[in-house]
Design a protein around this motif. Structure first.
Motif, short mmCIF file in Angstrom:
data_model
loop_
_atom_site.label_atom_id
_atom_site.label_comp_id
_atom_site.label_asym_id
_atom_site.label_seq_id
_atom_site.Cartn_x
_atom_site.Cartn_y
_atom_site.Cartn_z
N GLU A 151 0.83 -1.20 0.00
CA GLU A 151 0.00 0.00 0.00
C GLU A 151 0.87 1.26 0.00
O GLU A 151 0.56 2.23 -0.68
N LEU A 152 1.96 1.23 0.76
CA LEU A 152 2.85 2.39 0.79
C LEU A 152 3.38 2.70 -0.60
O LEU A 152 3.39 3.86 -1.03
N LEU A 153 3.81 1.66 -1.33
CA LEU A 153 4.35 1.88 -2.68
C LEU A 153 3.27 2.41 -3.62
O LEU A 153 3.55 3.26 -4.47
N ARG A 154 2.05 1.91 -3.45
CA ARG A 154 0.97 2.38 -4.31
C ARG A 154 0.61 3.83 -3.99
O ARG A 154 0.43 4.65 -4.88
N ARG A 155 0.51 4.15 -2.71
CA ARG A 155 0.19 5.52 -2.30
C ARG A 155 1.29 6.50 -2.71
O ARG A 155 1.02 7.68 -2.97
N ALA A 156 2.54 6.01 -2.75
CA ALA A 156 3.67 6.87 -3.14
C ALA A 156 3.74 7.08 -4.64
O ALA A 156 4.49 7.94 -5.11
N GLY A 157 2.99 6.30 -5.40
CA GLY A 157 3.05 6.40 -6.85
C GLY A 157 4.14 5.57 -7.49
O GLY A 157 4.40 5.69 -8.68
N VAL A 158 4.78 4.70 -6.69
CA VAL A 158 5.80 3.81 -7.24
C VAL A 158 5.15 2.72 -8.07
O VAL A 158 5.67 2.32 -9.11
N THR A 159 3.99 2.22 -7.61
CA THR A 159 3.26 1.19 -8.35
C THR A 159 1.84 1.67 -8.63
O THR A 159 1.34 2.62 -8.01
N LEU A 160 1.18 0.97 -9.55
CA LEU A 160 -0.21 1.26 -9.91
C LEU A 160 -1.12 0.26 -9.19
O LEU A 160 -0.66 -0.64 -8.49
N ASP A 161 -2.40 0.44 -9.38
CA ASP A 161 -3.36 -0.43 -8.69
C ASP A 161 -3.12 -1.90 -8.99
O ASP A 161 -3.33 -2.76 -8.15
N GLU A 162 -2.67 -2.21 -10.19
CA GLU A 162 -2.45 -3.60 -10.56
C GLU A 162 -1.11 -4.14 -10.06
O GLU A 162 -0.75 -5.28 -10.33
N GLY A 163 -0.35 -3.33 -9.36
CA GLY A 163 0.96 -3.75 -8.87
C GLY A 163 2.09 -3.51 -9.85
O GLY A 163 3.26 -3.77 -9.54
N ARG A 164 1.75 -3.03 -11.06
CA ARG A 164 2.80 -2.72 -12.03
C ARG A 164 3.49 -1.41 -11.64
O ARG A 164 2.86 -0.51 -11.10
N PRO A 165 4.78 -1.28 -11.91
CA PRO A 165 5.46 -0.02 -11.57
C PRO A 165 5.00 1.11 -12.48
O PRO A 165 4.72 0.90 -13.66
N SER A 166 4.92 2.29 -11.92
CA SER A 166 4.64 3.48 -12.72
C SER A 166 5.91 3.90 -13.45
O SER A 166 7.00 3.36 -13.20
N VAL A 167 5.79 4.86 -14.35
CA VAL A 167 6.99 5.40 -15.02
C VAL A 167 7.95 5.95 -13.99
O VAL A 167 9.16 5.66 -14.01
N ALA A 168 7.43 6.74 -13.04
CA ALA A 168 8.30 7.31 -12.00
C ALA A 168 8.94 6.22 -11.16
O ALA A 168 10.12 6.31 -10.79
#
Length: 322
Positions: free
Chosen positions: A37-54
């Protein structure tokens, strides 16, 4: 531009990021007990668990798998004595996540910058690079986190060129929400890639464990002050809309004399705001000597005076060039 899976994030960088968040922001982002959840809230990952561009750029195993030109291309101009046909020295392509690229860029600078032998005010003899490493680091960090990420810039890289008389750092994309005349002013900042900047505040480099960025609008003032202490001209910034360029010059400022040992001693002391009396107690100098040195430092815009007119007068380092 989203891509990759959870396996494309570097486990060590992710762990370091999570620990930094929980240490430095325990009641905000760090309050989420689940790492996912921390990684998702930080924008590191997306809802599906895939990493964001950032997330990929800051914490990825090898972001260039998805963004091939998100690299640093660095090279130095040939020296006069080099053989005919030599086109560049120490040419490198630096890849990896942002903290690795930052470390590798600094290693390249240490290998490539020429050095001179100088005597410090205390009598010690030092090797000094042509350009302050701290200024180079700030320019590279800014180029990596503020470069344009739109599709038009996918084929462009961050470029570093060491010429005989200047050092040039450029990145795709012009300034965002700010103009060159406002760069370096206290508290003035604007982030093109807000999510990437927010993540990089908590990212640490592997070689030194230092922060990638502070996000306190302190980068350009740090560049200015370090150049001033070297006796070098201020950086020149060029915003060409599709590319932003910073130029450092080797040409010494002949019109600006070096600081005297007393001036240097006082400048080192007023990184903490102090009165003349406090400077007397700390440095063992007389008040007239201190005031004379302070006047010279203020004329060069290296020291700021606060108070006066019935209030206690104090002095602090300006963080800006002369």
């Amino acid at each position: 531009m989203e891509g990759g899976t959870g396996d494309d994030l570097d486990p060590d960088l992710v762990l370091s990021f999570i620990q930094a968040v929980r240490d430095r922001d325990p009641n905000g982002l760090g309050r989420f007990r689940s790492d996912e959840e921390l990684l998702r809230r930080a924008g590191v990952t997306l809802d599906e668990g895939r990493p964001s561009v950032a997330g990929l750029l800051a914490l990825g195993v090898h972001p260039q798998q998805f963004f091939p030109r998100y690299v640093i291309q660095a090279a130095a101009e040939p020296r006069p004595g080099d053989p005919i046909g030599v086109r560049a020295r120490n040419q490198v392509t630096i890849s990896g996540p942002i903290p690795r690229m930052l470390d590798e860029a600094m290693a390249w600078a240490r290998r490539t910058f020429d050095t001179t032998i100088v005597s410090a005010a205390d009598g010690t003899v030092l090797d000094r690079p042509d350009y302050p490493f701290v200024a180079f680091r700030e320019l590279i960090a800014n180029a990596l986190v503020h470069r344009d990420l739109d599709s038009w810039s996918e084929g462009l890289s961050v470029e570093v060129r060491l010429r005989r008389d200047r050092l040039v750092v450029s990145n795709p994309g012009g300034l965002y929400g700010i103009t060159t005349d406002r760069l370096g002013h206290e508290g003035v900042t604007s982030a093109r890639n807000a999510r990437l900047v927010a993540i990089c505040q908590h990212v640490r480099t592997r070689d030194t464990g230092s922060r990638v960025i502070e996000a306190l609008a302190s980068g350009i003032p740090t560049v200015a002050s370090s150049l001033a202490l070297y006796g070098l001209p201020p950086a020149k910034f060029i915003d060409a809309a599709i590319r932003f360029t910073a130029v450092l010059s080797r040409q010494q400022q002949a019109a600006v004399p070096r600081l005297t040992p007393t001036q240097q001693m006082i400048l080192d002391a007023v990184h903490t705001e102090l009165t003349v009396r406090e400077l007397q107690d700390r440095l063992g100098l007389t008040a007239p000597t201190i005031r004379k040195a302070l006047r010279a430092l203020m004329q060069r815009q290296l020291v700021i005076q606060n108070g006066g007119r019935g209030r206690i007068t104090s002095y602090r380092y300006s963080g800006r060039g002369s």
